[in-house]
Enzyme design. Structure first.
Site, PDB file in Angstrom:
ATOM      1  N   CYS A 154       0.654  -1.077   0.028  1.00 15.48           N
ATOM      2  CA  CYS A 154       0.392   0.286   0.300  1.00 15.48           C
ATOM      3  C   CYS A 154       0.732   1.126  -0.021  1.00 15.48           C
ATOM      4  CB  CYS A 154      -1.034  -0.089   1.356  1.00 15.48           C
ATOM      5  SG  CYS A 154      -1.511   1.375   1.518  1.00 15.48           S
ATOM      6  N   CYS A 157       0.028   3.834   2.207  1.00 18.70           N
ATOM      7  CA  CYS A 157      -0.241   4.331   3.752  1.00 18.70           C
ATOM      8  C   CYS A 157       1.554   4.150   3.530  1.00 18.70           C
ATOM      9  CB  CYS A 157      -0.561   2.464   3.973  1.00 18.70           C
ATOM     10  SG  CYS A 157      -2.273   1.716   3.496  1.00 18.70           S
ATOM     11  N   ASP A 158       2.099   3.689   3.116  1.00 15.04           N
ATOM     12  CA  ASP A 158       3.612   3.401   3.538  1.00 15.04           C
ATOM     13  C   ASP A 158       4.640   4.066   2.539  1.00 15.04           C
ATOM     14  OD1 ASP A 158       2.805   1.513   5.853  1.00 15.04           O
ATOM     15  OD2 ASP A 158       3.329  -0.175   4.070  1.00 15.04           O
TER      16      ASP A 158
END
Ligand code: NDP
Length: 345
Positions: A154, A157-158
């Site tokens: 992701c 997300c990261d």
């Protein structure tokens, strides 16, 4: 007159007993398919209960940045914002959203049972299954062990953790192009590792990636192993043409090689297709079990767009509505044992 199920029309007042969990429609899944089904079912006054996951509410679009191809938003919209609007619209018409995980399903008979992680058991006459799909894994050495330590599925997300780093994205589809392009906001260098010499991604996404100076393509290569002790230090690449191996030093690896339908709760209860999606009858959402309908990525091996999932959710809600109307019209004989089971909450 045969004993019938028509009394289920008043699920909350069964023989004077409260049956707080009996529903007309339960929807499992909180992506575009689930919420669209909820909007339609709620507007049909079916008071749907939508079970979103306890952690991953909103489906795939929660991991997406700009969505430019969802009709009605000519300037684009962020994935999470679009999903918040889906939910707001579903709740506005009376959908109840429950944040819990479904642990098991009983789809036998006219009353379907949904058991949740909290231990709560809900009953419904119609079930819409819209659980979407899960990230596909490479299945190679180091992938699982270094997940969260440089291996990610992701970018939104990261990506932030890879400021001024060198990273790679595996895959040749739209997801890989989107992730790679997004990650150039943080990383100094983004390799795209693809097992062929041409991409599956749409033209516009390809061109955007090709034009980005921070992106370099590594063609005809697959990742044989993720390298690193406590965190990713690189990958071992295998040339898909001549089989030669080489190491590529990296700080992180993003895997974007597609998704598999989430069917683990129903794989032994509903008929599946050769592609692993839930089988539905033609263009309907009717599964192999009467009263169970499926929508979105979990039935779609091909298109898998937010808009097609939303359309599929509409189909499921309309099918469920017709099923319930037919059900109400018919007087269905209940075997004595089953009737007793239904009466006891
Ligand atoms: P796709 O199935 O389209 O692409 C998967 C890619 O990963 C392919 O290039 C495939 O290679 C590669 N791949 C699959 N398995 C492996 C493996 N084991 N090792 C190495 N490579 C592998 O998945 P996407 O997630 O990219 O897209 C899914 C759907 O979502 C598509 O319909 C897409 O259009 C849509 N989408 C749209 C977006 C947008 O419009 N903004 C954004 C993201 C997705 P190969 O080509 O060799 O098969």
């Amino acid at each position: 007159m045969p004993r019938g199920y028509h009394w289920l029309k008043q699920p909350y007042a069964l023989f004077g007993e409260e049956r707080e969990h009996m529903r007309q429609v339960i929807i499992i899944g909180s992506g575009p398919a689930g919420f669209t089904a909820a909007i339609y079912a709620a507007r049909a006054n079916l008071k749907p209960l939508l079970i979103a996951s306890s952690v991953e509410v909103g489906g795939e679009l929660m991991n997406t940045t700009e969505v430019e191809n969802y009709p009605g938003f000519p300037d684009g919209i962020q994935g999470p914002e679009l999903m918040a609007k889906f939910q707001e619209q579903a709740e506005k018409f009376g959908t109840e959203v429950l944040y819990d995980d479904v642990t098991s399903l009983d789809l036998n008979g006219p009353v379907k049972t949904v058991t949740l992680g909290s231990g709560a058991v809900h009953e419904t006459r119609a079930l819409i299954y819209a659980t979407g799909s899960a990230y596909r894994k490479l299945g190679i050495e180091g992938e699982e062990r270094l997940s969260g330590y440089g291996v990610s599925w992701c970018a939104t997300c990261d990506g932030f953790f890879f400021r001024e780093k060198t990273i790679a994205v595996v895959g040749g589809g739209d997801s890989a192009m989107e992730e790679a392009t997004f990650l150039t906001r943080f990383a100094d260098k983004v390799y795209v590792i693809h097992r062929k010499d041409s991409l599956r991604a749409s033209k516009i996404m390809q061109e955007r990636a090709f034009a980005n100076e921070k992106i370099e393509f590594v063609w005809n290569s697959e990742v044989a192993e993720v390298l690193g002790g406590d965190s990713v230090t690189g990958v071992q690449l295998r040339d898909t043409v001549d089989g030669t191996l080489r190491d590529l030093p990296l700080d992180g690896l993003f895997i974007a090689i597609g998704n598999d339908p989430r069917t683990h709760l129903v794989h032994d209860k509903l008929e599946l297709t050769a592609e692993g999606t839930i089988w539905v009858d033609g263009r309907t959402s009717k599964t192999s079990v009467p009263g169970v309908f499926a929508a979105g990525d979990v039935i779609d091996p091909t298109y898998r767009q937010a808009i097609t999932a939303a359309g599929s959710g509409t189909v499921a809600a309309l099918d469920a509505e017709h099923f319930l109307a037919d059900f109400d019209d018919a007087s269905v004989e209940v075997p004595a044992a089953e009737a007793a089971e239904v009466i006891v909450a």
